[in-house]
Design an enzyme around this catalytic site. Structure first.
Site, PDB file in Angstrom:
ATOM      1  N   PRO A 274      -6.275 -11.120   1.516  1.00 32.85           N
ATOM      2  CA  PRO A 274      -7.331 -10.971   0.515  1.00 32.85           C
ATOM      3  C   PRO A 274      -7.655  -9.499   0.269  1.00 32.85           C
ATOM      4  CG  PRO A 274      -8.234 -11.755   2.595  1.00 32.85           C
ATOM      5  CD  PRO A 274      -6.749 -11.758   2.736  1.00 32.85           C
ATOM      6  N   GLU A 275      -8.024  -9.172  -0.958  1.00 32.63           N
ATOM      7  CA  GLU A 275      -8.474  -7.809  -1.244  1.00 32.63           C
ATOM      8  C   GLU A 275      -9.989  -7.758  -1.009  1.00 32.63           C
ATOM      9  OE1 GLU A 275      -6.560  -5.696  -4.395  1.00 32.63           O
ATOM     10  OE2 GLU A 275      -4.805  -6.994  -4.382  1.00 32.63           O
TER      11      GLU A 275
ATOM     12  N   LYS B 140     -11.455  -4.831   4.277  1.00 30.18           N
ATOM     13  CA  LYS B 140     -10.952  -6.182   4.529  1.00 30.18           C
ATOM     14  C   LYS B 140     -11.457  -6.729   5.868  1.00 30.18           C
ATOM     15  CE  LYS B 140      -6.926  -5.138   1.704  1.00 30.18           C
ATOM     16  NZ  LYS B 140      -5.461  -4.977   1.640  1.00 30.18           N
TER      17      LYS B 140
ATOM     18  N   ARG C 128     -13.076   4.039  11.669  1.00 27.63           N
ATOM     19  CA  ARG C 128     -11.625   4.055  11.459  1.00 27.63           C
ATOM     20  C   ARG C 128     -11.260   3.581  10.056  1.00 27.63           C
ATOM     21  NH1 ARG C 128     -11.500   2.570  17.059  1.00 27.63           N
ATOM     22  NH2 ARG C 128     -11.702   0.356  16.590  1.00 27.63           N
TER      23      ARG C 128
ATOM     24  N   ASN D  76      -2.769  -4.687  -3.209  1.00 29.98           N
ATOM     25  CA  ASN D  76      -1.629  -4.407  -4.081  1.00 29.98           C
ATOM     26  C   ASN D  76      -1.908  -4.639  -5.564  1.00 29.98           C
ATOM     27  OD1 ASN D  76       0.997  -3.475  -4.228  1.00 29.98           O
ATOM     28  ND2 ASN D  76       1.792  -5.560  -4.455  1.00 29.98           N
TER      29      ASN D  76
ATOM     30  N   ARG E 283       5.246  -1.963  -0.868  1.00 28.27           N
ATOM     31  CA  ARG E 283       4.824  -3.090  -1.715  1.00 28.27           C
ATOM     32  C   ARG E 283       5.308  -2.820  -3.141  1.00 28.27           C
ATOM     33  NH1 ARG E 283       0.221  -5.644   0.186  1.00 28.27           N
ATOM     34  NH2 ARG E 283       0.855  -7.326  -1.203  1.00 28.27           N
TER      35      ARG E 283
END
Ligand SMILES: [Zn+2]
Length: 262
Positions: A2-3, A52, A121, A162, A252
Site C-alpha cells: 500500500p502507498e 507506510k 529513520r 510506485n 520498479r
C-alpha cells in the site's frame, strides 16, 4: 504494497473502529503471544501513520509498530469475530469491531524512545502535519540519484510508492531520470505541494486519483481505474498523445512522457 494514503486511511478507520477502547489482544497464530499479554486489557489511545508504518499506542511503554510489507493484511470483523483465518499474528477485539492482522513485515512493541527512533529513520511524510520539506530539500541537493529513484526512498520521503512517483513527476513535467540535485527550488516546492495534494485526495477517496479535476466531467468518486491516472501503465500521453515510455528505475517500472517531461 500500500502507498501512504492507504496506511493513513487505515489509521483513521482503526481509530474509529477500536480507538479509545479497552481491547482484548491475542495472537491466534502464536508468534505474538508474549507481546499480546502486555497489550490486552489496555486502552488503545491512538493510531498513527507515518509513511507506510502504523503505530498503535496503548501507553508510554507500549506502542505496537506495524509495517505491512508486501503480504501484510488487516481483516475487519464484527465483534465477536469468527474463527481466525490463516496465520493471524494479532487479533484486536473491541466492543463492536475486531481486527485481524495477518502476515506483517514488522510487528513489534516499542517504548516511547523506540517510537522516536523508529520514526527518525523514516523520511518526511507529506500527509503529516509535522512534515518538514526542508529536510527533503537538503537530501535532494546532495543526491546524484535520479529524482524517480529518490521519490521511492522511504528514508527521504515516506509514503510515496510506485504509482504516485510516476504521477507526481508527470504532473510536474519533470523527467524521472533527472539527477535530483538538478532540481530548482521552485520545482521542488511544486513537487512537494503536488505530493500533499494527491495523497490527500487518495486519503479522502481511498484510491489513487491524479487526473486534474478540469480534465474530466465525472465526479472524482465515479472515475474507473483507467480514468483515474495520467501516466502509470498508460500507452499514450493524455496531454500530447505521444507514446508513454516505460523502463526500470529504482528496481520498479516507471512511466513517463518524454515530450511533456524534460
Ligand atoms: Zn506528453
Amino acid at each position: 504494497m500500500p502507498e501512504g494514503h492507504t496506511v493513513h486511511r487505515m489509521a483513521q478507520d482503526h481509530t474509529k473502529w477500536i480507538g479509545g477502547q479497552r481491547l482484548s489482544v491475542t495472537s491466534p497464530q502464536g508468534r505474538f503471544e508474549q507481546e499480546a499479554i502486555l497489550l490486552t486489557g489496555k486502552v488503545l489511545k491512538s493510531v498513527e501513520a507515518h509513511g507506510k508504518h502504523l503505530y498503535y499506542t496503548f501507553g508510554a511503554k507500549h506502542t505496537l509498530h506495524v509495517h505491512l510489507g508486501l503480504y501484510g493484511k488487516f481483516r475487519l470483523h464484527k465483534s465477536p469475530p469468527p474463527e481466525p483465518r490463516g496465520a493471524v499474528r494479532v487479533r484486536f477485539v473491541g466492543s463492536d469491531h475486531a481486527l485481524d492482522l495477518n502476515g506483517p513485515n514488522q510487528c513489534k512493541i516499542l517504548d516511547k524512545q523506540g517510537v522516536i527512533e523508529s520514526q527518525a529513520r523514516l523520511g518526511q511524510d507529506p500527509l503529516r502535519a509535522d512534515a518538514d520539506p526542508e529536510r527533503v530539500w537538503t537530501r535532494i541537493l546532495k543526491s546524484k540519484q535520479p529524482i524517480g529513484t529518490l521519490l521511492l526512498d522511504q528514508s527521504i520521503i515516506a509514503g510515496i510508492g510506485n504509482i504516485y512517483r510516476a504521477e507526481i513527476l508527470f504532473l510536474n513535467r519533470i523527467h524521472p531520470s533527472r539527477p535530483s540535485k538538478s532540481l530548482m527550488r521552485d520545482e521542488f516546492d511544486e513537487l512537494w505541494q503536488t505530493s500533499i495534494r494527491l495523497l490527500e485526495i487518495g486519503l479522502k477517496y481511498n484510491r489513487i486519483i491524479t487526473v486534474p479535476r478540469e480534465s474530466t466531467d465525472k465526479p472524482l468518486s465515479r472515475l474507473n481505474a483507467q480514468e483515474r491516472l495520467c501516466v502509470y501503465k498508460k500507452d499514450f500521453c493524455f496531454q500530447c498523445a505521444a507514446p508513454i515510455e516505460s523502463w526500470s528505475l529504482g528496481n520498479r517500472q516507471i512511466y513517463a512522457c518524454a515530450t511533456c517531461q524534460h
